[in-house]
Motif scaffolding. Structure first.
Motif, PDB file in Angstrom:
ATOM      1  N   ARG A  72       0.866  -1.179   0.000  1.00 46.87           N
ATOM      2  CA  ARG A  72       0.000   0.000   0.000  1.00 46.87           C
ATOM      3  C   ARG A  72       0.907   1.235   0.000  1.00 46.87           C
ATOM      4  NH1 ARG A  72      -1.577  -3.903   2.989  1.00 46.87           N
ATOM      5  NH2 ARG A  72      -0.606  -3.158   4.904  1.00 46.87           N
ATOM      6  N   PHE A  73       0.792   2.033  -1.047  1.00 45.79           N
ATOM      7  CA  PHE A  73       1.621   3.237  -1.143  1.00 45.79           C
ATOM      8  C   PHE A  73       1.049   4.321  -0.246  1.00 45.79           C
ATOM      9  CE2 PHE A  73       3.047   0.886  -4.718  1.00 45.79           C
ATOM     10  CZ  PHE A  73       4.348   1.291  -4.939  1.00 45.79           C
ATOM     11  N   LEU A  74       1.868   4.799   0.681  1.00 40.88           N
ATOM     12  CA  LEU A  74       1.461   5.872   1.581  1.00 40.88           C
ATOM     13  C   LEU A  74       1.986   7.220   1.112  1.00 40.88           C
ATOM     14  CD1 LEU A  74       2.045   4.090   5.006  1.00 40.88           C
ATOM     15  CD2 LEU A  74      -0.019   4.122   3.591  1.00 40.88           C
ATOM     16  N   ALA A  75       3.112   7.213   0.420  1.00 37.32           N
ATOM     17  CA  ALA A  75       3.686   8.420  -0.178  1.00 37.32           C
ATOM     18  C   ALA A  75       4.462   7.981  -1.414  1.00 37.32           C
ATOM     19  CB  ALA A  75       4.622   9.127   0.798  1.00 37.32           C
ATOM     20  N   ARG A  76       4.336   8.762  -2.472  1.00 37.45           N
ATOM     21  CA  ARG A  76       5.051   8.386  -3.705  1.00 37.45           C
ATOM     22  C   ARG A  76       5.263   9.625  -4.568  1.00 37.45           C
ATOM     23  NH1 ARG A  76       2.866   3.566  -7.365  1.00 37.45           N
ATOM     24  NH2 ARG A  76       0.974   4.780  -7.149  1.00 37.45           N
ATOM     25  N   GLY A  77       6.462  10.194  -4.442  1.00 39.75           N
ATOM     26  CA  GLY A  77       6.852  11.274  -5.342  1.00 39.75           C
ATOM     27  C   GLY A  77       6.162  12.603  -5.130  1.00 39.75           C
ATOM     28  N   GLY A  78       5.443  12.784  -4.039  1.00 43.07           N
ATOM     29  CA  GLY A  78       4.768  14.057  -3.790  1.00 43.07           C
ATOM     30  C   GLY A  78       5.738  15.147  -3.363  1.00 43.07           C
ATOM     31  N   ASP A  79       5.202  16.292  -3.070  1.00 44.56           N
ATOM     32  CA  ASP A  79       6.003  17.427  -2.627  1.00 44.56           C
ATOM     33  C   ASP A  79       6.742  17.066  -1.346  1.00 44.56           C
ATOM     34  OD1 ASP A  79       6.947  20.097  -2.637  1.00 44.56           O
ATOM     35  OD2 ASP A  79       5.385  20.656  -1.215  1.00 44.56           O
ATOM     36  N   ALA A  80       8.026  17.379  -1.282  1.00 45.89           N
ATOM     37  CA  ALA A  80       8.835  17.046  -0.115  1.00 45.89           C
ATOM     38  C   ALA A  80       9.784  18.197   0.193  1.00 45.89           C
ATOM     39  CB  ALA A  80       9.636  15.769  -0.371  1.00 45.89           C
ATOM     40  N   ALA A  81      10.168  18.308   1.442  1.00 46.67           N
ATOM     41  CA  ALA A  81      11.148  19.303   1.869  1.00 46.67           C
ATOM     42  C   ALA A  81      12.290  18.562   2.559  1.00 46.67           C
ATOM     43  CB  ALA A  81      10.504  20.292   2.824  1.00 46.67           C
ATOM     44  N   THR A  82      13.481  18.637   2.011  1.00 44.77           N
ATOM     45  CA  THR A  82      14.643  18.011   2.632  1.00 44.77           C
ATOM     46  C   THR A  82      15.196  18.974   3.671  1.00 44.77           C
ATOM     47  OG1 THR A  82      15.152  16.785   0.622  1.00 44.77           O
ATOM     48  CG2 THR A  82      16.946  17.056   2.213  1.00 44.77           C
ATOM     49  N   LEU A  83      15.151  18.565   4.936  1.00 45.57           N
ATOM     50  CA  LEU A  83      15.615  19.413   6.022  1.00 45.57           C
ATOM     51  C   LEU A  83      17.049  19.110   6.426  1.00 45.57           C
ATOM     52  CD1 LEU A  83      12.362  19.360   8.146  1.00 45.57           C
ATOM     53  CD2 LEU A  83      13.047  20.978   6.363  1.00 45.57           C
ATOM     54  N   GLU A  84      17.476  17.873   6.215  1.00 53.73           N
ATOM     55  CA  GLU A  84      18.852  17.466   6.489  1.00 53.73           C
ATOM     56  C   GLU A  84      19.233  16.369   5.510  1.00 53.73           C
ATOM     57  OE1 GLU A  84      19.953  16.487  10.500  1.00 53.73           O
ATOM     58  OE2 GLU A  84      18.443  17.823  11.330  1.00 53.73           O
ATOM     59  N   GLY A  85      20.503  16.304   5.196  1.00 52.30           N
ATOM     60  CA  GLY A  85      21.002  15.210   4.370  1.00 52.30           C
ATOM     61  C   GLY A  85      20.866  15.452   2.889  1.00 52.30           C
ATOM     62  N   GLU A  86      21.094  14.380   2.143  1.00 48.72           N
ATOM     63  CA  GLU A  86      21.105  14.424   0.683  1.00 48.72           C
ATOM     64  C   GLU A  86      19.724  14.730   0.127  1.00 48.72           C
ATOM     65  OE1 GLU A  86      22.440  11.497  -3.006  1.00 48.72           O
ATOM     66  OE2 GLU A  86      22.998  10.987  -0.956  1.00 48.72           O
ATOM     67  N   VAL A  87      19.693  15.514  -0.924  1.00 49.46           N
ATOM     68  CA  VAL A  87      18.435  15.846  -1.598  1.00 49.46           C
ATOM     69  C   VAL A  87      18.136  14.776  -2.643  1.00 49.46           C
ATOM     70  CG1 VAL A  87      17.250  17.531  -3.062  1.00 49.46           C
ATOM     71  CG2 VAL A  87      18.773  18.307  -1.222  1.00 49.46           C
ATOM     72  N   TRP A  88      16.928  14.224  -2.583  1.00 47.42           N
ATOM     73  CA  TRP A  88      16.471  13.206  -3.529  1.00 47.42           C
ATOM     74  C   TRP A  88      15.279  13.753  -4.301  1.00 47.42           C
ATOM     75  CZ3 TRP A  88      19.170   8.740  -4.148  1.00 47.42           C
ATOM     76  CH2 TRP A  88      20.100   8.430  -3.156  1.00 47.42           C
ATOM     77  N   GLN A  89      15.109  13.281  -5.505  1.00 48.83           N
ATOM     78  CA  GLN A  89      14.014  13.709  -6.373  1.00 48.83           C
ATOM     79  C   GLN A  89      12.666  13.119  -5.938  1.00 48.83           C
ATOM     80  OE1 GLN A  89      13.888  11.865 -10.376  1.00 48.83           O
ATOM     81  NE2 GLN A  89      14.243  13.942 -11.131  1.00 48.83           N
ATOM     82  N   ARG A  90      12.674  11.856  -5.545  1.00 53.30           N
ATOM     83  CA  ARG A  90      11.422  11.156  -5.191  1.00 53.30           C
ATOM     84  C   ARG A  90      11.564  10.503  -3.825  1.00 53.30           C
ATOM     85  NH1 ARG A  90       7.854   9.670  -9.030  1.00 53.30           N
ATOM     86  NH2 ARG A  90       7.487   7.649  -8.095  1.00 53.30           N
ATOM     87  N   HIS A  91      10.477  10.500  -3.081  1.00 50.43           N
ATOM     88  CA  HIS A  91      10.420   9.855  -1.767  1.00 50.43           C
ATOM     89  C   HIS A  91       9.213   8.927  -1.782  1.00 50.43           C
ATOM     90  CE1 HIS A  91      12.371  13.751  -1.423  1.00 50.43           C
ATOM     91  NE2 HIS A  91      13.149  13.160  -0.539  1.00 50.43           N
ATOM     92  N   VAL A  92       9.420   7.689  -1.329  1.00 54.04           N
ATOM     93  CA  VAL A  92       8.357   6.692  -1.400  1.00 54.04           C
ATOM     94  C   VAL A  92       8.262   5.969  -0.067  1.00 54.04           C
ATOM     95  CG1 VAL A  92       7.510   4.661  -2.647  1.00 54.04           C
ATOM     96  CG2 VAL A  92       8.889   6.368  -3.863  1.00 54.04           C
ATOM     97  N   VAL A  93       7.038   5.813   0.435  1.00 57.46           N
ATOM     98  CA  VAL A  93       6.781   5.016   1.632  1.00 57.46           C
ATOM     99  C   VAL A  93       5.723   3.989   1.254  1.00 57.46           C
ATOM    100  CG1 VAL A  93       6.014   5.005   4.030  1.00 57.46           C
ATOM    101  CG2 VAL A  93       7.291   6.985   3.142  1.00 57.46           C
ATOM    102  N   ILE A  94       6.070   2.706   1.441  1.00 61.88           N
ATOM    103  CA  ILE A  94       5.167   1.607   1.079  1.00 61.88           C
ATOM    104  C   ILE A  94       4.932   0.755   2.323  1.00 61.88           C
ATOM    105  CG2 ILE A  94       4.741  -0.319  -0.489  1.00 61.88           C
ATOM    106  CD1 ILE A  94       7.025   0.826  -2.266  1.00 61.88           C
ATOM    107  N   GLU A  95       3.677   0.489   2.624  1.00 64.45           N
ATOM    108  CA  GLU A  95       3.314  -0.308   3.800  1.00 64.45           C
ATOM    109  C   GLU A  95       2.996  -1.747   3.395  1.00 64.45           C
ATOM    110  OE1 GLU A  95       0.504   0.783   7.391  1.00 64.45           O
ATOM    111  OE2 GLU A  95      -0.686   0.082   5.673  1.00 64.45           O
TER     112      GLU A  95
END
Length: 98
Positions: A35-58
């Motif tokens: 179940r995709f909980l987050a996939r490529g939506g708007d994101a703000a990198t506050l620390e660390g490396e900047v990535w284009q896409r962020h995905v959370v799958i349950e």
């Protein structure tokens, strides 16, 4: 039983090649009840490396999440993205609700 989660950080370097991954990966996710909980939506990198896409799958469990990653279906899809992106993927166990 705690849920299992894939957390992925991805930067696509070859969109045409990455399309092959996007075509093949859904079969593995469907087979393991992802179940995709987050996939490529708007994101703000506050620390660390900047990535284009962020995905959370349950998944129903960490074991199921690991099985999906190691499955022939996902490994086939992974082959399609091997030269199409940079990625970090971790699998974590969720907390048991109180």
């Amino acid at each position: 039983m705690p849920k299992g989660y894939w957390i992925a950080f991805v930067t696509v370097t070859d969109p045409d090649a990455y399309a092959g991954y996007q075509h093949h990966a859904p079969a593995a996710f469907a087979k393991y009840g992802a179940r995709f909980l987050a996939r490529g939506g708007d994101a703000a990198t506050l620390e660390g490396e900047v990535w284009q896409r962020h995905v959370v799958i349950e998944f129903d469990s960490k074991e199921q999440a690991v099985a999906c990653y190691n499955s022939p279906e996902y490994q086939s899809a992974r082959h399609h993205r091997s030269n199409a992106c940079n990625a970090n993927i971790v699998i974590v166990e969720g907390v048991v609700p109180a």
